[in-house]
Design an enzyme around this catalytic site. Structure first.
Site, short mmCIF file in Angstrom:
data_model
loop_
_atom_site.label_atom_id
_atom_site.label_comp_id
_atom_site.label_asym_id
_atom_site.label_seq_id
_atom_site.Cartn_x
_atom_site.Cartn_y
_atom_site.Cartn_z
N SER A 429 -5.48 -28.24 -53.13
CA SER A 429 -4.18 -28.89 -53.23
C SER A 429 -3.85 -29.69 -51.97
CB SER A 429 -3.09 -27.86 -53.49
OG SER A 429 -3.11 -26.85 -52.51
N HIS A 450 -7.77 -31.16 -58.88
CA HIS A 450 -6.62 -30.32 -58.53
C HIS A 450 -5.87 -29.89 -59.78
CE1 HIS A 450 -2.38 -30.08 -56.55
NE2 HIS A 450 -2.91 -28.88 -56.72
N ASN A 500 1.49 -33.57 -54.15
CA ASN A 500 2.02 -32.84 -52.99
C ASN A 500 2.51 -33.79 -51.90
OD1 ASN A 500 1.94 -30.14 -53.76
ND2 ASN A 500 -0.25 -29.98 -53.32
#
Length: 716
Positions: A429, A450, A500
């Site tokens: 991640s 991911h 992210n």
């Protein structure tokens, strides 16, 4: 041949029964403008042929009609109300013409009959489905209601209560379920479909079936006693609002339309539907939800195109068992790709297998699977402590602990056990794919993959392209993700990748509010109830884990020190340093217990407030608009930066990443749809008011140029 066009053919069968076949170019039939015009012309030809005694509607495809051509919607809905009303009225005149033919009509339904396809079959007197059929009116999922008479005819065919459920949920109904409520008259084997529909028409022509009585019911008001009607619609309003909420107006509008039209004949009832349809078509919610549908089609289309370059994946492996590895193994095996689950510890393998078994047992308990299918899926998962088990794997997904040295070591080891052309992907991640590739002998066969947690629920997979990743590698991992039932988006390598990278500026905005005395529970309430996130930032951090958040935040600060660098302690640090890790240890911003259903239950915890007060002082109230601006501006600007830098290829892929990966409110459509709806110039002006808060609030030069030119990110 009675009539022929590129989309419809009509021929006369024996016994003077006409057969109208939907046969559009391409793999499916859609109700686009061309098909609608062809249907109108075909019906005119049918009416003029005095030999015809009955009409059966069929399809040459594996499905009947999948619905309207949604690619036409955004342009059409941008027209003036008068233009839109004219289109709706003309379309409905065609369906009325079908319903008013002077002889019995029937539909032979296979595969999907959705939206306009469902409204077509409702306009016929009889409906015969085969066992593959799925019928439904999914329009409320697009922010609108059925516009071709669905809200009028369906309640008169299956009753108001059933119709309310079908239309407000937008769910597809299996043939057997449709038969139970009277939406279809028979369900037969696929090979018997057309013959069964024709036999029903023969019986109607012979007056064994009263087709005119059926038709009259659809033309008349609903036969509901006044008290029963009042109770039915009042109950429906309460139940529908509890699910749909204030952000999704279409389901409530559907209830209102059906209620208002219940006492009217067809003509007046259709007018009520038309007006509500036009009103909803003009909403930002409809534009957003239709945009999501089109973006989803675009992303899946790209994945399908990539599949032409892909290496076939017949066997897979996942390194690292546990919850994540077990979830990946379950997803692969359940979609038909056998997978080896490799770990160094037997307890981890047991945990991974138990995770897969638990997910499968839940499917069986809900009636979505059988014990036999469960056994087959579990047999597709091979647990192993030995690397030799992965030697025939076409794709290996590394899912060990999120630590660069450990991952690099495992990746280097794996190359020695797989074939020369095997593809290796890292489920990470935060760790740079280019960094991990340095440990590989064949970095061109390596990329990131991911998955989001929980794997079985989250539809998104980020496929991360490293600087050495080959096109075949990327295409193969995209194809494997699609085969697993996931929606893959390809992103280029950078700290945090795409999802992210744009999430942590949002958390930074949240941290900034708390540093000034903001109340985390009040912030969550605003972001959930007003903006529409499924979880506010504090709750989301608790679910993700404050340890995970703390680590990822450090990675982002190192990667983007000018914008995401930290100058002191923030709320995430406070929770982490006090071992409040969130749901995983029962305490984070909130405190957690287990409810009667075994689900985590959150409560406000005075201890959290005490720790935050010690760090940042007394609580301070913030206006809702201020909370939304301070959390969302950083996320929005960072998303735009990702597009400008080529981290993500298009606004469509970015928005799908946000909706599928983070739960960005679908009724807002994603960041770029939200910007277009708000107006880029309006957003720039808003962001400038908060520019003093730091680099995360500074809009890009390209945004300013777009704003000055009154531009938008989407063309439609």
């Amino acid at each position: 041949m009675i009539y022929q066009s590129p989309t419809i053919q009509v021929e006369l069968l024996e016994d003077n029964i006409a057969k109208l076949c939907f046969n559009a170019p391409g793999s499916v039939n859609k109700f686009d403008r061309e098909t609608l015009a062809s249907l109108d012309a075909a019906l005119d030809s049918i009416k003029q042929d005095s030999n015809i005694k009955a009409l059966v509607l069929t399809s040459s495809k594996d499905t009947f009609i999948v619905g309207a051509d949604i690619t036409e919607f955004l342009g059409l809905f941008a027209q003036d109300d008068a233009v839109l009303l004219s289109w709706v009225e003309q379309a409905n005149a065609v369906f009325n013409k079908l319903e008013d033919l002077p002889f019995p009509t029937a539909s032979a339904i296979k595969g999907f009959a959705l939206g306009g396809g469902c409204e077509t079959i409702l306009a016929t007197d009889f409906r015969v489905a085969d066992t593959t059929a799925k019928i439904g009116l999914p329009e409320t999922k697009l922010g609108i209601i059925p516009g071709f008479g669905g809200t009028v005819r369906l309640p008169r065919v299956i009753g108001a209560d059933n119709a309310l459920e079908w239309i407000t949920t937008g769910k597809d109904q299996r043939a057997e379920d449709a038969l139970k409520v009277g939406a279809v008259d028979a369900v037969v084997a696929p090979q018997a479909l057309e013959a069964a529909a024709i036999q029903m028409l023969k019986d109607a022509v012979a007056e064994k079936l009263d087709w005119q009585a059926r038709r009259n019911r659809k033309l008349s008001a609903l036969t509901l006693p006044k008290l029963e009607a009042m109770m039915s619609f009042t109950t429906a309003k309460g139940m529908v609002f509890a699910v749909a909420g204030k952000h999704y107006p279409a389901p409530m509008a559907a209830v209102s339309v059906i209620e208002q039209a219940s006492t009217k004949g067809r003509a007046e009832a259709l007018q009520i539907e038309h007006q509500a349809f036009i009103k909803l078509a003009k909403t930002d919610v409809a534009k957003a939800l239709i945009g999501i549908f089109l973006n989803d089609q675009f992303v899946k289309g790209k994945a399908k195109k990539a599949g032409k370059l892909a290496k076939e994946v017949n066997n897979a492996a996942v390194l690292g068992a546990g919850i994540m590895g077990g979830g990946i193994a379950y997803q692969s095996a359940s979609k038909g790709t056998p997978i080896v689950m490799k770990d160094i510890a037997q307890p981890a393998l047991d945990l991974g297998l138990n995770e897969a078994a638990k997910l499968l047992s839940a499917q069986v308990a809900r009636g979505r699977s059988t014990p036999e299918k469960m056994a087959k899926v579990l047999n597709n998962i091979t647990p192993s402590l030995d690397y030799a088990a992965i030697k025939h794997s076409d794709v290996v997904v590394e899912a060990v602990v999120e630590h660069p040295k450990i991952k690099a070591q495992v990746l280097a080891e794996v190359e020695g056990y797989v074939s020369e052309d095997a593809i290796i992907a890292s489920n990470t991640s935060t760790i740079s794919i280019n960094l991990l590739a340095k440990s590989m002998k064949k970095p061109e066969r390596f990329c990131g993959m991911h998955f989001f947690n929980p794997v079985h629920k989250m539809p998104l997979v980020e496929v991360i392209r490293g600087e050495h990743s080959s096109e075949e590698t990327i295409a193969s991992v995209v194809a494997y993700a699609s085969k697993m039932g996931k929606t893959p988006i390809v992103v280029n390598d950078c700290p945090g990748f795409f999802v992210n990278r744009v999430l942590f500026p949002y958390f930074a905005g949240f941290n900034g509010l708390l540093a000034e005395g903001g109340d985390f529970a009040a912030i969550d309430k605003v972001m959930e109830k007003q903006f529409g996130w499924p979880m506010g930032p504090a709750y989301l951090l608790d679910v993700v884990g404050l340890d995970t958040g703390h680590h990822a935040q450090a990675v982002m600060a190192e990667g983007f020190p000018d914008r995401m660098g930290k100058s002191g302690t923030d709320a995430i640090d406070v929770m982490f340093e006090n071992k409040r890790l969130g749901q995983k240890n029962g305490k984070g911003f909130y405190v957690y217990s287990v409810d009667s259903r075994g689900k985590p239950k959150k409560d406000v915890d005075p201890t959290s407030y005490g720790l935050l007060k010690d760090a940042f002082g007394e609580l301070k109230a913030f206006e809702a608009d201020d909370i939304i601006a301070r959390t969302m501006i950083p996320m929005i600007i960072e998303t735009v930066r990702c597009l400008e830098e080529g981290i993500v290829a298009s606004p469509a892929e970015a928005d799908m990443g946000l909706v599928y990966g983070l739960g960005f409110p679908p009724f807002r459509g994603g960041v770029f749809r939200y910007l277009d709806t708000m107006g880029v110039a309006n957003f720039v002006a808003l962001a400038d008011k908060y520019a003093h808060l730091g680099g995360l609030y500074q809009v890009t030069d390209a945004m300013r140029t777009l704003a000055a030119n009154n531009g938008s990110y989407y063309q439609a």
